[in-house]
Scaffold this active site. Structure first.
Site, PDB file in Angstrom:
ATOM      1  CG  HIS A  72      68.627  -8.704  78.036  1.00 44.68           C
ATOM      2  ND1 HIS A  72      68.448  -9.121  79.163  1.00 44.68           N
ATOM      3  CD2 HIS A  72      67.757  -7.778  78.025  1.00 44.68           C
ATOM      4  CE1 HIS A  72      68.119  -8.667  80.471  1.00 44.68           C
ATOM      5  NE2 HIS A  72      67.485  -7.363  79.891  1.00 44.68           N
ATOM      6  CD  GLU A  73      66.834  -4.934  75.288  1.00 46.53           C
ATOM      7  OE1 GLU A  73      66.376  -4.290  74.958  1.00 46.53           O
ATOM      8  OE2 GLU A  73      68.416  -4.592  75.964  1.00 46.53           O
TER       9      GLU A  73
END
Length: 419
Positions: A72-73
């Site tokens: 996600h990051e």
């Protein structure tokens, strides 16, 4: 999540991390976590080999969750880098830093608790060396660029979820459920009305003569609720050690009366089905199977979220923190490593869906503010108001996250046994 508040104390960004996202995932179709965590307590009193297996399964589940946050990051980071936007920090985990290094202008860190993460931007850092009007600061970029960076984490999770399902199709096959007759009883609470009547976990309720000749879970639930202190005759099928063929039994259950006046018998009910695995013969067939499974899992996640919000008073206990999520993943890893595919895909989809909610401190909240700015003809929302909105949301999410962590930890069997 992304944050533009980069401070200098030892804990600069946990309050802008995805720890809160991992702490509020409704797990669709999951039973209450005390039952799921039962294997953890057994392992504590078991042999060293069993204890090692338990530790390995917990580590596997935690690694899956950490990798999902990393993906996600990375979505935010790659999107920002591709547009030439200044990035100052990339962190996996929150809390004290276990390791950190600097590569160019970005500080990379691995932190102690691998249940969150963040990408930091130097927009509000007076020591960054960038002028407030620098065109490559995130807040100074056009709306399309900011929308791309903020939504990239969700996009990365969706892509990752599909790749997981595709890998599952190519390796272990895609599970397919074949619906069977009756309603399965996965668990019976000791001392309950069902237990007193002789109903056992694993029994299949085939019929309720005179009321439900071909029962389903909703029909049985409604019938039981409407029959407090009344005799309910059920026909069940039973298999097990010492039983050559399916044994058919007639049992009489008298539901207890709940506080709200409805009947209850103390069981878990689920559709009765058999799971088989379909193995594709080529890449084309694998793609079709993966797409179908991805859509089905996505529908399950969205339905779970819808039920959570529409019936929050009844479904609040199903909202799980990271402790319960890892407990579920550990049980999955112990029972079948193949199940980790589905576990990882579902958590990915949950994370993506929750982050799209238009709430402060979530990616969806940031997207909503950007879209509001676009609707105002590019007129920016005052910075003080924006920060106040995001700060209040972060505080609320932190409080909910900490509550879930404490609740789920106290509900683990091996904790309850030692209190």
């Amino acid at each position: 999540m992304i944050t533009t508040h980069i401070s200098k104390p030892p804990f600069p960004a946990p309050f802008h991390s995805h720890s809160h996202v991992a702490a509020t995932l409704p797990l669709p179709g999951r039973h209450r976590h005390p039952h799921v965590a039962k294997h953890l307590s057994v392992a504590v009193a078991a042999s060293p080999s069993d204890l090692l297996a338990s530790v390995e399964s917990v580590a596997s589940a935690a690694s899956v969750l950490a990798s999902i946050v990393l993906v996600h990051e990375s979505g935010h980071f790659v999107a920002a880098a591709s547009r030439g936007i200044h990035v100052s920090q990339f962190s996996v985990g929150f809390g004290p830093a276990l390791a950190r290094f600097r590569l160019g202008p970005v500080e990379y860190a691995l932190r102690a608790i691998p249940l969150g993460g963040y990408v930091g931007f130097p927009d509000d850092d007076p020591e960054s060396g960038f002028a407030p009007d620098d065109p490559d600061l995130l807040r100074n970029r056009p709306v399309p660029d900011r929308l791309l960076v903020v939504s990239a984490g969700v996009i990365a999770n969706l892509i990752f979820a599909f790749l997981i399902v595709y890998a599952q199709a190519l390796t272990v096959g895609v599970p397919v459920q074949a619906l069977l007759t009756g309603v399965l009883v996965p668990d019976v609470i000791p001392g309950s009305a069902a237990a007193r009547a002789g109903l056992l976990a694993g029994d299949v309720i085939l019929a309720v003569p005179g009321a439900a000749p071909d029962p389903s879970v909703p029909v049985l639930v409604n019938l039981i609720k409407a029959s407090p202190d009344k005799k309910v005759l059920v026909t069940v099928s039973r298999t097990g050690p010492g039983i050559a063929d399916n044994q058919s039994l007639d049992l009489t259950i008298v539901p207890d009366t709940s506080a709200d006046g409805t009947g209850r018998i103390g069981v878990q009910l689920s559709p009765n089905f058999r799971v088989t695995r379909v193995h594709p013969r080529n890449l084309s067939e694998a793609t079709v199977l993966a797409v179908r499974e991805f859509i089905a899992l996505g529908g399950t996640v969205l339905d779970g979220l819808k039920q959570t919000f529409l019936n929050f008073s009844q479904t609040a206990e199903k909202v799980s923190g990271p402790v319960a999520i890892i407990a579920v993943g550990a049980e999955v890893a112990r029972s079948s490593a193949d199940g980790l595919f589905q576990f990882a895909a579902v958590i990915n989809l949950n994370l993506a869906a929750i982050n799209l909610l238009p709430l402060p401190a979530l990616d969806g909240g940031t997207l909503a503010l950007i879209l509001l700015e676009a609707a105002r003809g590019g007129q920016k929302i005052p910075r003080e108001i924006e920060q106040r909105i995001m700060s209040s949301g972060i505080l609320l999410v932190l409080m909910v996250g900490m509550f879930l962590i404490v609740r789920d930890t106290l509900n683990l069997d091996f904790i309850k046994e030692n209190l």
